[in-house]
Design an enzyme around this catalytic site. Structure first.
Site, PDB file in Angstrom:
ATOM      1  N   TYR A  24     -45.545  51.464  32.757  1.00  0.00           N
ATOM      2  CA  TYR A  24     -44.360  50.782  33.498  1.00  0.00           C
ATOM      3  C   TYR A  24     -43.261  50.346  32.540  1.00  0.00           C
ATOM      4  O   TYR A  24     -42.381  50.577  32.970  1.00  0.00           O
ATOM      5  CB  TYR A  24     -45.105  49.644  34.311  1.00  0.00           C
ATOM      6  CG  TYR A  24     -44.191  48.665  35.232  1.00  0.00           C
ATOM      7  CD1 TYR A  24     -43.680  49.324  36.431  1.00  0.00           C
ATOM      8  CD2 TYR A  24     -43.276  47.655  34.636  1.00  0.00           C
ATOM      9  CE1 TYR A  24     -43.081  48.567  37.183  1.00  0.00           C
ATOM     10  CE2 TYR A  24     -42.577  47.050  35.599  1.00  0.00           C
ATOM     11  CZ  TYR A  24     -42.217  47.581  36.948  1.00  0.00           C
ATOM     12  OH  TYR A  24     -41.334  46.860  37.628  1.00  0.00           O
ATOM     13  N   LYS A  72     -39.192  51.572  32.961  1.00  0.00           N
ATOM     14  CA  LYS A  72     -38.371  50.529  33.263  1.00  0.00           C
ATOM     15  C   LYS A  72     -37.203  50.265  32.088  1.00  0.00           C
ATOM     16  O   LYS A  72     -35.891  50.040  32.446  1.00  0.00           O
ATOM     17  CB  LYS A  72     -38.960  49.358  33.463  1.00  0.00           C
ATOM     18  CG  LYS A  72     -39.410  49.233  34.866  1.00  0.00           C
ATOM     19  CD  LYS A  72     -38.753  49.612  35.985  1.00  0.00           C
ATOM     20  CE  LYS A  72     -39.434  49.647  37.405  1.00  0.00           C
ATOM     21  NZ  LYS A  72     -38.289  50.176  38.529  1.00  0.00           N
TER      22      LYS A  72
END
Length: 333
Positions: free
Chosen positions: A195, A199
């Site tokens: 993740y 990002k």
């Protein structure tokens, strides 16, 4: 106490993707207010990952202001669309299924949006998954692939389709908002390696597109389009959704979630007006501003105010009459 709060704010800037005391590079002076008449002008909005959570709440806020909205998700959105239609009669809602990690699916989403909205003023790249909180060595390879497809490749696909559509809209300024999260500032995101890395790449993408749109690419003729395209960054901070609570511990729920996290409706009510007020390319819109962070810390650590969402043992406080799933996520409809 001041030193304690300052240290926590700075460390949380890395954890949650929020701007602690300085705006993201290139965002200074890029967000300005438009006239009230411009803000009330209706148009079309596409929101990915909007069958629930903050995406669903965004849709309601846009509809309240007279915008027509396309919601989409990898799962069926019909129930979400029905709820939005009954609660927010000022705008229309259209729903479709879309896997943002699949190029053909995203192309079909673009066609669906053009057919139903006509003009797309705002495209919110909201879809995202965290892949579960665990040591990277324990993450199955197919889960690695899925997180990258949804969060990074999906944002690339959606942005490309949105830019192609918006470039053809003569006399219209189209705005694309890319959602950032934990990892955006660099530093470690233990338990969320996949993740975090997805990002981290989004500010680079946004900054690159801003440069290309404003200045072109060296050695090539600057592209001219009938419509104007702007690309921005959107930071909802910590929101009480599955993305936040999945695999969380009582300690995490007590802090930082119990101090900084907010409900989807609160976040959307704050961010949608800011989205509509963004008028210059490369804008940065965030929920957890410095003022809000310091206020929340002051309330919790100085005034000793307790969280209305998390109890002293790290359990979700459930509102009477509301429905919750097994993670403690409140159902929005």
């Amino acid at each position: 106490m001041r030193t304690f709060i300052f240290d926590i704010v700075c460390s949380l800037a890395l954890f949650s993707g929020i701007a602690a005391f300085a705006p993201p590079s290139g965002s200074v002076g890029r967000t300005s207010l438009q006239s009230s008449s411009a803000l009330s002008a209706a148009g079309g909005v596409v929101i990915t990952g909007s069958a629930g959570g903050v995406g669903f709440a965004y849709a309601g806020e846009f509809m309240d202001r007279g915008y027509d909205v396309v919601i989409c998700d990898v799962k069926d959105c019909s129930a979400a669309a029905s709820a939005l239609e009954s609660r927010h009669p000022n705008g229309k809602v259209y729903h479709t299924k879309c896997d943002v990690g699949n190029a053909d699916s995203v192309a079909k989403l673009g066609d669906f949006a053009k057919e139903n909205l006509g003009t797309i003023n705002y495209w919110i790249n909201n879809a995202g998954i965290n892949g579960g909180r665990r040591d990277f060595r324990d993450v199955p390879i197919d889960q690695v692939e899925l997180v990258v497809k949804v969060n990074l490749i999906g944002t690339l696909y959606c942005t490309k389709v949105a830019m192609d559509i918006m470039g053809e809209q003569a006399g219209v300024t189209g705005h694309i908002f890319n959602t950032v999260g934990s990892g955006v500032k660099g530093g470690g995101t233990p338990g969320y390696a996949c993740y975090g890395v997805t990002k981290r790449g989004l500010p680079q993408l946004t900054a690159t597109l801003v440069k290309e749109l404003d200045e072109g690419v060296q050695g090539y003729d600057k592209k001219k389009t009938a419509g104007t395209i702007q690309v921005h960054s959107l930071s909802p901070g910590m929101v009480f959704t599955k993305l936040l609570l999945d695999n969380s511990t009582p300690e995490l729920r007590k802090f930082p979630f119990g101090v900084l996290a907010a409900q989807p409706e609160e976040v959307a009510a704050d961010l949608v007006p800011k989205i509509l007020a963004t008028s210059q390319n490369g804008g940065s819109v965030e929920f957890l501003t410095t003022d809000r962070i310091l206020t929340k810390f002051f309330q919790r650590f100085v005034l000793q105010q307790k969280s209305e969402y998390i109890d002293d043992d790290g359990n979700v406080i459930k509102t009477p009459g509301a429905q919750y799933d097994e993670l403690g996520v409140r159902q929005l409809y």
